[in-house]
Design a protein around this motif. Structure first.
Motif, PDB file in Angstrom:
ATOM      1  N   SER A 127      47.165  27.229  51.934  1.00 12.56           N
ATOM      2  CA  SER A 127      47.558  25.818  51.895  1.00 12.56           C
ATOM      3  C   SER A 127      46.389  24.926  51.496  1.00 12.56           C
ATOM      4  O   SER A 127      46.546  23.961  50.726  1.00 12.56           O
ATOM      5  N   ALA A 128      45.185  25.234  52.005  1.00 15.10           N
ATOM      6  CA  ALA A 128      44.006  24.448  51.659  1.00 15.10           C
ATOM      7  C   ALA A 128      43.576  24.701  50.217  1.00 15.10           C
ATOM      8  O   ALA A 128      43.152  23.773  49.508  1.00 15.10           O
ATOM      9  N   ARG A 129      43.684  25.931  49.781  1.00 13.99           N
ATOM     10  CA  ARG A 129      43.303  26.269  48.410  1.00 13.99           C
ATOM     11  C   ARG A 129      44.209  25.576  47.391  1.00 13.99           C
ATOM     12  O   ARG A 129      43.762  25.160  46.318  1.00 13.99           O
ATOM     13  N   GLU A 130      45.485  25.459  47.725  1.00  6.65           N
ATOM     14  CA  GLU A 130      46.417  24.806  46.813  1.00  6.65           C
ATOM     15  C   GLU A 130      46.094  23.330  46.622  1.00  6.65           C
ATOM     16  O   GLU A 130      46.377  22.752  45.569  1.00  6.65           O
ATOM     17  N   GLN A 131      45.493  22.711  47.623  1.00  2.00           N
ATOM     18  CA  GLN A 131      45.172  21.291  47.566  1.00  2.00           C
ATOM     19  C   GLN A 131      43.756  21.002  47.053  1.00  2.00           C
ATOM     20  O   GLN A 131      43.441  19.863  46.707  1.00  2.00           O
ATOM     21  N   ASP A 132      42.913  22.015  47.011  1.00  2.00           N
ATOM     22  CA  ASP A 132      41.508  21.815  46.670  1.00  2.00           C
ATOM     23  C   ASP A 132      41.083  22.831  45.598  1.00  2.00           C
ATOM     24  O   ASP A 132      40.734  23.968  45.916  1.00  2.00           O
ATOM     25  N   PRO A 133      41.098  22.449  44.312  1.00  2.00           N
ATOM     26  CA  PRO A 133      40.738  23.378  43.233  1.00  2.00           C
ATOM     27  C   PRO A 133      39.342  23.970  43.365  1.00  2.00           C
ATOM     28  O   PRO A 133      39.125  25.140  43.021  1.00  2.00           O
ATOM     29  N   GLU A 134      38.395  23.178  43.878  1.00  2.00           N
ATOM     30  CA  GLU A 134      37.028  23.696  44.042  1.00  2.00           C
ATOM     31  C   GLU A 134      36.986  24.792  45.098  1.00  2.00           C
ATOM     32  O   GLU A 134      36.352  25.843  44.900  1.00  2.00           O
ATOM     33  N   LEU A 135      37.681  24.575  46.202  1.00  2.00           N
ATOM     34  CA  LEU A 135      37.764  25.602  47.245  1.00  2.00           C
ATOM     35  C   LEU A 135      38.478  26.836  46.713  1.00  2.00           C
ATOM     36  O   LEU A 135      38.071  27.969  46.992  1.00  2.00           O
ATOM     37  N   ASP A 136      39.517  26.604  45.941  1.00  2.00           N
ATOM     38  CA  ASP A 136      40.281  27.718  45.375  1.00  2.00           C
ATOM     39  C   ASP A 136      39.399  28.574  44.472  1.00  2.00           C
ATOM     40  O   ASP A 136      39.455  29.809  44.504  1.00  2.00           O
ATOM     41  N   ALA A 137      38.575  27.922  43.653  1.00  2.00           N
ATOM     42  CA  ALA A 137      37.703  28.661  42.743  1.00  2.00           C
ATOM     43  C   ALA A 137      36.695  29.506  43.513  1.00  2.00           C
ATOM     44  O   ALA A 137      36.403  30.651  43.139  1.00  2.00           O
ATOM     45  N   LYS A 138      36.154  28.948  44.605  1.00  2.00           N
ATOM     46  CA  LYS A 138      35.200  29.705  45.418  1.00  2.00           C
ATOM     47  C   LYS A 138      35.891  30.865  46.135  1.00  2.00           C
ATOM     48  O   LYS A 138      35.366  31.983  46.189  1.00  2.00           O
ATOM     49  N   ALA A 139      37.082  30.593  46.681  1.00  2.00           N
ATOM     50  CA  ALA A 139      37.816  31.643  47.387  1.00  2.00           C
ATOM     51  C   ALA A 139      38.269  32.736  46.424  1.00  2.00           C
ATOM     52  O   ALA A 139      38.380  33.907  46.811  1.00  2.00           O
ATOM     53  N   ALA A 140      38.520  32.363  45.170  1.00  2.00           N
ATOM     54  CA  ALA A 140      38.935  33.352  44.173  1.00  2.00           C
ATOM     55  C   ALA A 140      37.855  34.402  43.953  1.00  2.00           C
ATOM     56  O   ALA A 140      38.156  35.577  43.713  1.00  2.00           O
ATOM     57  N   LEU A 141      36.590  34.006  44.040  1.00  2.00           N
ATOM     58  CA  LEU A 141      35.494  34.964  43.895  1.00  2.00           C
ATOM     59  C   LEU A 141      35.490  35.964  45.044  1.00  2.00           C
ATOM     60  O   LEU A 141      35.184  37.144  44.851  1.00  2.00           O
ATOM     61  N   VAL A 142      35.839  35.473  46.245  1.00  2.00           N
ATOM     62  CA  VAL A 142      35.950  36.383  47.395  1.00  2.00           C
ATOM     63  C   VAL A 142      37.107  37.351  47.175  1.00  2.00           C
ATOM     64  O   VAL A 142      36.982  38.562  47.400  1.00  2.00           O
ATOM     65  N   ASP A 143      38.255  36.809  46.731  1.00  2.00           N
ATOM     66  CA  ASP A 143      39.410  37.663  46.454  1.00  2.00           C
ATOM     67  C   ASP A 143      39.074  38.716  45.405  1.00  2.00           C
ATOM     68  O   ASP A 143      39.441  39.889  45.535  1.00  2.00           O
ATOM     69  N   GLN A 144      38.378  38.281  44.357  1.00  2.00           N
ATOM     70  CA  GLN A 144      38.026  39.198  43.280  1.00  2.00           C
ATOM     71  C   GLN A 144      37.172  40.355  43.808  1.00  2.00           C
ATOM     72  O   GLN A 144      37.434  41.530  43.504  1.00  2.00           O
ATOM     73  N   SER A 145      36.169  40.021  44.606  1.00  2.00           N
ATOM     74  CA  SER A 145      35.306  41.067  45.166  1.00  2.00           C
ATOM     75  C   SER A 145      36.084  41.991  46.090  1.00  2.00           C
ATOM     76  O   SER A 145      35.905  43.216  46.069  1.00  2.00           O
ATOM     77  N   TYR A 146      36.981  41.405  46.889  1.00  2.00           N
ATOM     78  CA  TYR A 146      37.775  42.201  47.820  1.00  2.00           C
ATOM     79  C   TYR A 146      38.677  43.167  47.064  1.00  2.00           C
ATOM     80  O   TYR A 146      38.747  44.360  47.392  1.00  2.00           O
ATOM     81  N   TYR A 147      39.375  42.669  46.053  1.00  2.00           N
ATOM     82  CA  TYR A 147      40.285  43.533  45.291  1.00  2.00           C
ATOM     83  C   TYR A 147      39.521  44.662  44.609  1.00  2.00           C
ATOM     84  O   TYR A 147      39.999  45.797  44.535  1.00  2.00           O
ATOM     85  N   ARG A 148      38.351  44.353  44.090  1.00  2.00           N
ATOM     86  CA  ARG A 148      37.570  45.396  43.423  1.00  2.00           C
ATOM     87  C   ARG A 148      37.092  46.456  44.412  1.00  2.00           C
ATOM     88  O   ARG A 148      37.097  47.655  44.103  1.00  2.00           O
ATOM     89  N   LEU A 149      36.703  46.019  45.590  1.00  2.00           N
ATOM     90  CA  LEU A 149      36.276  46.973  46.608  1.00  2.00           C
ATOM     91  C   LEU A 149      37.441  47.831  47.085  1.00  2.00           C
ATOM     92  O   LEU A 149      37.286  49.045  47.297  1.00  2.00           O
ATOM     93  N   ILE A 150      38.604  47.207  47.264  1.00  2.00           N
ATOM     94  CA  ILE A 150      39.787  47.977  47.661  1.00  2.00           C
ATOM     95  C   ILE A 150      40.139  48.999  46.586  1.00  2.00           C
ATOM     96  O   ILE A 150      40.526  50.135  46.889  1.00  2.00           O
ATOM     97  N   ARG A 151      39.973  48.624  45.329  1.00  2.00           N
ATOM     98  CA  ARG A 151      40.252  49.585  44.263  1.00  2.00           C
ATOM     99  C   ARG A 151      39.289  50.769  44.329  1.00  2.00           C
ATOM    100  O   ARG A 151      39.689  51.927  44.152  1.00  2.00           O
ATOM    101  N   LEU A 152      38.014  50.494  44.601  1.00  2.00           N
ATOM    102  CA  LEU A 152      37.054  51.589  44.753  1.00  2.00           C
ATOM    103  C   LEU A 152      37.412  52.479  45.932  1.00  2.00           C
ATOM    104  O   LEU A 152      37.317  53.713  45.860  1.00  2.00           O
ATOM    105  N   VAL A 153      37.841  51.858  47.034  1.00  2.00           N
ATOM    106  CA  VAL A 153      38.253  52.620  48.208  1.00  2.00           C
ATOM    107  C   VAL A 153      39.459  53.499  47.867  1.00  2.00           C
ATOM    108  O   VAL A 153      39.543  54.662  48.282  1.00  2.00           O
ATOM    109  N   ASN A 154      40.393  52.965  47.110  1.00  2.00           N
ATOM    110  CA  ASN A 154      41.557  53.750  46.715  1.00  2.00           C
ATOM    111  C   ASN A 154      41.164  54.922  45.819  1.00  2.00           C
ATOM    112  O   ASN A 154      41.764  56.001  45.890  1.00  2.00           O
ATOM    113  N   ASP A 155      40.152  54.714  44.976  1.00  2.00           N
ATOM    114  CA  ASP A 155      39.666  55.821  44.159  1.00  2.00           C
ATOM    115  C   ASP A 155      39.079  56.922  45.039  1.00  2.00           C
ATOM    116  O   ASP A 155      39.265  58.117  44.775  1.00  2.00           O
TER     117      ASP A 155
END
Length: 263
Positions: A33-61
């Motif tokens: 909800s906060a990310r939808e209202q704040d593009p700057e916060l969303d951009a920063k949180a997206a970097l966290v999501d990106q790192s998390y997804y990449r790590l999960i992919r490595l774990v799945n490998d």
């Protein structure tokens, strides 16, 4: 020193639990909800999501190293045309972030055969991730499904820079990074080795063709047969309820793909 692959799945499970806790904490700090209202916060949180997804992919490998045992996989009778089309539709929505065109070629409307859905999904997403990563903007990635001579052929072709002919023989070796100089982030070197293990587990093969400056084509082939367990639509959600395609293709995606509005 050789690594003991039998320990990989156990290590992966421990890592998965720790990552889930970290991601839960991060999502509380930057809720949707906060990310939808704040593009700057969303951009920063997206970097966290990106790192998390990449790590999960490595774990799945790491979890998928069981496919390197060259043992027969549990097969199910399923419609492979529908299966491939579903993965393609998920990948299409992400190809735009790379500026790529995508195409699915298949003459059949449906076809029932025996395969392992979880393993084949891993293989197809691995090939797509490589194709997305190495194909420059404006390029084309093609998935083709063919039925011929009592076999199923599934290929992924790109219009990237191609592969040095001298490296083709070692592409599917475990931990071998010589297939192409990979842009960051680089993985564990397991991807194509897992693809070969998955192909062998289906009683099949996987091959690579490439022409430098024109692109590469990877083709998985298996017997066209029935006789797997009963038809089922139940699928193992190894992505933990998140966007499966985004997780599987995370290495080839820019940060914009992880913005909340694009999930």
């Amino acid at each position: 020193m050789d690594l003991d692959l039998s320990l990989m799945p156990q290590a992966a499970e421990q890592m998965r639990g720790a990552l889930s806790s970290l991601y839960f904490a991060a999502s509380r700090l930057a809720p949707a909800s906060a990310r939808e209202q704040d593009p700057e916060l969303d951009a920063k949180a997206a970097l966290v999501d990106q790192s998390y997804y990449r790590l999960i992919r490595l774990v799945n490998d790491l979890s998928a190293t069981r496919y390197l045992n060259e043992e027969p996989l549990p097969l199910r009778d399923r419609d492979i045309v529908e299966f491939v089309a579903d993965i393609f539709s998920r990948a299409v929505s992400l190809a735009r972030f790379r500026g790529l065109e995508t195409r699915l070629l298949c003459a059949a409307d449906s076809h029932l055969c025996a395969f392992c859905p979880d393993a084949l999904e891993q293989l197809l997403y691995q090939l797509l991730s490589n194709a997305f990563k190495f194909t420059p903007p404006g390029g084309l990635v093609t998935i083709e499904l063919r039925l011929a001579g009592g076999r199923v052929f599934l290929s992924v072709e790109d219009t990237g820079p191609g592969i040095d002919p001298d490296r083709l023989e070692t592409l599917f070796d475990s931990y071998h990074q010589a297939e192409r100089p990979a842009p960051p982030p680089q993985g564990l070197g397991l991807g194509l080795a897992l693809c070969r293990g998955i192909a062998q587990g289906h009683g099949g093969t996987i091959t690579a063709e490439s022409h430098q400056g024109k692109g590469s084509r990877f083709t998985f082939s298996m017997p066209d047969r029935l006789g797997g367990t009963s038809l089922s639509d139940v699928r193992f959600d190894y992505s933990g309820g998140f966007n499966r395609a985004l997780m599987a293709l995370s290495e080839s995606m820019p940060p914009e793909a992880f913005h909340i509005r694009n999930h």
